[in-house]
Scaffold this motif. Sequence first.
Motif, PDB file in Angstrom:
ATOM      1  N   GLU A 275       0.804  -1.305   0.336  1.00 42.26           N
ATOM      2  CA  GLU A 275       0.029  -0.157  -0.127  1.00 42.26           C
ATOM      3  C   GLU A 275       0.859   1.104  -0.026  1.00 42.26           C
ATOM      4  O   GLU A 275       0.512   2.188  -0.623  1.00 42.26           O
ATOM      5  CB  GLU A 275      -1.062  -0.032   1.370  1.00 42.26           C
ATOM      6  CG  GLU A 275      -1.824   1.126   1.289  1.00 42.26           C
ATOM      7  CD  GLU A 275      -2.649   1.324   2.589  1.00 42.26           C
ATOM      8  OE1 GLU A 275      -3.398   2.242   2.624  1.00 42.26           O
ATOM      9  OE2 GLU A 275      -2.752   0.258   3.197  1.00 42.26           O
ATOM     10  N   LEU A 276       2.038   1.151   0.770  1.00 37.07           N
ATOM     11  CA  LEU A 276       2.807   2.428   0.804  1.00 37.07           C
ATOM     12  C   LEU A 276       3.421   2.568  -0.483  1.00 37.07           C
ATOM     13  O   LEU A 276       3.515   3.725  -0.999  1.00 37.07           O
ATOM     14  CB  LEU A 276       3.857   2.214   1.794  1.00 37.07           C
ATOM     15  CG  LEU A 276       5.262   3.268   1.952  1.00 37.07           C
ATOM     16  CD1 LEU A 276       4.472   4.486   2.416  1.00 37.07           C
ATOM     17  CD2 LEU A 276       6.372   2.672   2.816  1.00 37.07           C
ATOM     18  N   ASP A 277       3.611   1.718  -1.398  1.00 39.89           N
ATOM     19  CA  ASP A 277       4.432   1.790  -2.690  1.00 39.89           C
ATOM     20  C   ASP A 277       3.426   2.460  -3.552  1.00 39.89           C
ATOM     21  O   ASP A 277       3.657   3.216  -4.351  1.00 39.89           O
ATOM     22  CB  ASP A 277       4.889   0.582  -3.152  1.00 39.89           C
ATOM     23  CG  ASP A 277       6.095  -0.207  -2.548  1.00 39.89           C
ATOM     24  OD1 ASP A 277       6.914   0.842  -1.936  1.00 39.89           O
ATOM     25  OD2 ASP A 277       6.611  -1.251  -2.446  1.00 39.89           O
ATOM     26  N   GLU A 278       2.283   1.730  -3.337  1.00 44.50           N
ATOM     27  CA  GLU A 278       1.171   2.476  -4.316  1.00 44.50           C
ATOM     28  C   GLU A 278       0.824   3.820  -3.989  1.00 44.50           C
ATOM     29  O   GLU A 278       0.512   4.703  -5.041  1.00 44.50           O
ATOM     30  CB  GLU A 278      -0.016   1.463  -4.332  1.00 44.50           C
ATOM     31  CG  GLU A 278       0.052   0.039  -4.801  1.00 44.50           C
ATOM     32  CD  GLU A 278      -1.098  -0.718  -4.388  1.00 44.50           C
ATOM     33  OE1 GLU A 278      -2.035  -0.337  -3.715  1.00 44.50           O
ATOM     34  OE2 GLU A 278      -1.169  -1.747  -4.800  1.00 44.50           O
ATOM     35  N   LEU A 279       0.989   4.137  -2.810  1.00 44.39           N
ATOM     36  CA  LEU A 279       0.744   5.412  -2.347  1.00 44.39           C
ATOM     37  C   LEU A 279       1.602   6.493  -2.707  1.00 44.39           C
ATOM     38  O   LEU A 279       1.229   7.580  -3.294  1.00 44.39           O
ATOM     39  CB  LEU A 279       0.395   5.651  -0.861  1.00 44.39           C
ATOM     40  CG  LEU A 279      -0.285   6.989  -0.162  1.00 44.39           C
ATOM     41  CD1 LEU A 279      -1.615   7.112  -0.722  1.00 44.39           C
ATOM     42  CD2 LEU A 279      -0.227   6.735   1.417  1.00 44.39           C
ATOM     43  N   LEU A 280       2.967   6.091  -2.586  1.00 42.74           N
ATOM     44  CA  LEU A 280       4.199   6.931  -3.260  1.00 42.74           C
ATOM     45  C   LEU A 280       4.066   7.207  -4.659  1.00 42.74           C
ATOM     46  O   LEU A 280       4.448   8.357  -5.145  1.00 42.74           O
ATOM     47  CB  LEU A 280       5.314   6.148  -2.598  1.00 42.74           C
ATOM     48  CG  LEU A 280       5.566   6.402  -1.035  1.00 42.74           C
ATOM     49  CD1 LEU A 280       7.128   5.856  -0.860  1.00 42.74           C
ATOM     50  CD2 LEU A 280       5.607   7.782  -0.454  1.00 42.74           C
ATOM     51  N   THR A 300      -6.742   4.818   6.432  1.00 39.37           N
ATOM     52  CA  THR A 300      -6.126   3.629   6.566  1.00 39.37           C
ATOM     53  C   THR A 300      -4.842   3.929   7.257  1.00 39.37           C
ATOM     54  O   THR A 300      -4.306   5.058   7.092  1.00 39.37           O
ATOM     55  CB  THR A 300      -5.475   2.852   5.044  1.00 39.37           C
ATOM     56  OG1 THR A 300      -4.549   3.670   4.677  1.00 39.37           O
ATOM     57  CG2 THR A 300      -6.654   2.343   4.151  1.00 39.37           C
ATOM     58  N   PRO A 301      -4.343   3.148   8.140  1.00 37.72           N
ATOM     59  CA  PRO A 301      -3.112   3.468   8.759  1.00 37.72           C
ATOM     60  C   PRO A 301      -1.790   4.166   8.060  1.00 37.72           C
ATOM     61  O   PRO A 301      -1.170   4.747   8.394  1.00 37.72           O
ATOM     62  CB  PRO A 301      -2.709   2.212   9.821  1.00 37.72           C
ATOM     63  CG  PRO A 301      -4.107   1.325   9.716  1.00 37.72           C
ATOM     64  CD  PRO A 301      -4.784   1.665   8.583  1.00 37.72           C
ATOM     65  N   VAL A 302      -1.864   3.177   6.990  1.00 43.49           N
ATOM     66  CA  VAL A 302      -0.517   3.737   6.202  1.00 43.49           C
ATOM     67  C   VAL A 302      -0.729   5.123   5.479  1.00 43.49           C
ATOM     68  O   VAL A 302       0.271   5.838   5.631  1.00 43.49           O
ATOM     69  CB  VAL A 302      -0.506   2.485   4.958  1.00 43.49           C
ATOM     70  CG1 VAL A 302       0.707   3.194   4.100  1.00 43.49           C
ATOM     71  CG2 VAL A 302      -0.061   1.222   5.493  1.00 43.49           C
ATOM     72  N   ARG A 303      -1.877   5.428   5.168  1.00 44.78           N
ATOM     73  CA  ARG A 303      -2.033   6.828   4.871  1.00 44.78           C
ATOM     74  C   ARG A 303      -2.025   7.781   5.792  1.00 44.78           C
ATOM     75  O   ARG A 303      -1.406   8.903   5.318  1.00 44.78           O
ATOM     76  CB  ARG A 303      -3.604   6.892   4.189  1.00 44.78           C
ATOM     77  CG  ARG A 303      -3.692   6.152   2.753  1.00 44.78           C
ATOM     78  CD  ARG A 303      -5.191   6.329   2.353  1.00 44.78           C
ATOM     79  NE  ARG A 303      -5.283   5.624   1.042  1.00 44.78           N
ATOM     80  CZ  ARG A 303      -6.391   5.491   0.389  1.00 44.78           C
ATOM     81  NH1 ARG A 303      -7.485   6.319   0.853  1.00 44.78           N
ATOM     82  NH2 ARG A 303      -6.668   4.940  -0.676  1.00 44.78           N
ATOM     83  N   VAL A 346       1.085   2.146  12.798  1.00 42.23           N
ATOM     84  CA  VAL A 346       0.463   1.482  11.596  1.00 42.23           C
ATOM     85  C   VAL A 346      -0.016   0.181  12.369  1.00 42.23           C
ATOM     86  O   VAL A 346      -0.973  -0.428  12.232  1.00 42.23           O
ATOM     87  CB  VAL A 346       1.394   1.217  10.510  1.00 42.23           C
ATOM     88  CG1 VAL A 346       0.612   0.333   9.388  1.00 42.23           C
ATOM     89  CG2 VAL A 346       1.370   2.505   9.857  1.00 42.23           C
ATOM     90  N   TYR A 347       0.941  -0.380  13.488  1.00 42.77           N
ATOM     91  CA  TYR A 347       0.500  -1.784  14.173  1.00 42.77           C
ATOM     92  C   TYR A 347       0.138  -1.726  15.702  1.00 42.77           C
ATOM     93  O   TYR A 347       0.403  -2.449  16.172  1.00 42.77           O
ATOM     94  CB  TYR A 347       1.777  -2.698  14.135  1.00 42.77           C
ATOM     95  CG  TYR A 347       2.646  -2.851  12.421  1.00 42.77           C
ATOM     96  CD1 TYR A 347       1.736  -3.959  11.734  1.00 42.77           C
ATOM     97  CD2 TYR A 347       3.426  -2.150  11.943  1.00 42.77           C
ATOM     98  CE1 TYR A 347       2.152  -4.048  10.467  1.00 42.77           C
ATOM     99  CE2 TYR A 347       3.700  -2.339  10.512  1.00 42.77           C
ATOM    100  CZ  TYR A 347       3.068  -3.316   9.946  1.00 42.77           C
ATOM    101  OH  TYR A 347       3.505  -3.691   8.647  1.00 42.77           O
ATOM    102  N   HIS A 348      -0.298  -0.483  15.801  1.00 41.48           N
ATOM    103  CA  HIS A 348      -0.931  -0.187  17.163  1.00 41.48           C
ATOM    104  C   HIS A 348      -0.071  -0.519  18.219  1.00 41.48           C
ATOM    105  O   HIS A 348      -0.253  -1.264  19.376  1.00 41.48           O
ATOM    106  CB  HIS A 348      -1.912  -1.105  17.307  1.00 41.48           C
ATOM    107  CG  HIS A 348      -3.193  -0.996  16.011  1.00 41.48           C
ATOM    108  ND1 HIS A 348      -3.773   0.259  16.006  1.00 41.48           N
ATOM    109  CD2 HIS A 348      -3.451  -1.665  15.286  1.00 41.48           C
ATOM    110  CE1 HIS A 348      -4.621   0.391  14.762  1.00 41.48           C
ATOM    111  NE2 HIS A 348      -4.462  -0.934  14.429  1.00 41.48           N
TER     112      HIS A 348
END
Length: 541
Positions: A275-280, A300-303, A346-348
């Motif tokens: 998800e991070l790679d897609e977001l960047l 989402t936590p990654v965003r 992200v992982y609480h």
Amino acid sequence: MNSDQIRYFDSTPATQFNLKDWANIADSLDPATLDRLWTSQALRRLKNSEREADRAAYNRLSRVKQPERLEIFSIVVADRRLKASLRPLVTEDKINVALQQSKDLASETRKAKQGRRSLKSPVTSKTGTSESSPGSMEEQATHVRYPGSPTPILSTQIPDALSAFSHDSDSIEFFQESPPPPSSPTGTDDNTQPSSTLSIAGHFALLNQRTQWTNILLRFKEYRQGQNWTLDLSPDGIMDLTLGSRFTATLDGQDLLTVLEDQPVLTEEFKELTELDELLGEDYSFEAISERIFNTPLNTPVRRFVYGIVHAYSRYFPRKTVIPALEEKQGMFAILCPFIQGALDVYHIETFMSEIAITASGERKNADKDYGERMEKSRRADMIAIDSEDNQIFLSECSSIYEKDKRKFAEDKWKLGRALKDSWDSTVRRVVQSYHPHQDLATFGIQFFSHRLVFYKMDFRGEYRLWQVDSCDIPLQMNTGFEKKFRASCRNSLCFAHMVAEEVRVRGALPFLSMKEKIILGRAAQRIKPTTDSPPFKKAH
């Protein structure tokens, strides 16, 4: 791959092939082996293998979608780890060896107990034959059902040889899986006589920690005796395996390869990283990322992780093109925390910042003090994180973002290494109050110096091992290398947080101990040597 697995590959059509069925056949594989097999490089290794069966495995596995493959095997590996942790504390083979090696000591122990209670087992014969036969061994065993275990797990009673922990280290040799070294006199009181290496190894073996590592341990012992550098970690029993360490410089090529076989590797295939790679995206300059992130829903936590980083930089960019010279704490809150704290969020994983007391440091300093005495203060860390049982699993040491004093880097690394060992010891002592420790128990840390972020992992293999997992440069200039450094910093921080989260997850699945096992393991944990008996370093004036 065993013969049953090969047969399964050959006889099952590709459309009916099931990875979980294949993994269930691999009873001989331990969790670590399974984990290594199914990393991002698994298919490439099978494809390039010289074995025909491995290449056939690649042809079938390549038809299974990667997300499905990784999801299935994450479950299988977790299940295998749980089964491995539920094994008896001492296996039947080790007990048989122990009875042979310590029959004289066991006989003396039984004679001493005859005046207090009657013996329930047959007395050793005059010929020296062991009193325990296969039938009597079964009578000594009990079955314990752990939560989540479908079948009772055999929990074998610890033999009388374990009573020698406070008498003679020679009786602990059955934990070593190696010939016993020459006997040497040891004291009966740990406070007046230091424990021998063999005895210490026995304690760690009881705690499910591995105590053998080819000849690297001997190399480290020689190095430890000959070093005299002020900020070396070897006097504290810590094997420094980080980049540029003095110890690794003394290793020959073969020993270095042995070390590198255990080098921790960050996982590079998990859903948050995808998800991070897609977001960047492809264009991750500051302007492009800012526009993309500020117009993306934070659902989402990654965003939220990336948004926190971009928002932190937007305080300075594009109004300025270079991050100003911030004070140490200000720089930590403004620049570092969005990467590290954001990735752990992200992982609480709960984090605390700015001069937080290291619990394990205070425990070590005040271990032998009466409550009527004045207690010493704990060392403090710039940032910590805790696991689900409130153990401090992550520590950090930070400097200012333009720090140039290399002595500061060496001092922070020295303090961080000792603190990680303190936390490892403290975690083991707390875990055995309820659970059986897993074999690869670890603590984690970071060091931020100038613009460089270094990730560390501390584990145990006969000695405490300090690994440098990875490193990256935090971008401080908008127009000079920002894109490359930004992407690397985001990815490495998230991968490291994923590694910490995996440790938290494994700890959360540990099996419960019976009361007898708690007493045995608690005793072993209390005999772990304190972090150091060397004095703190003093700065030269």
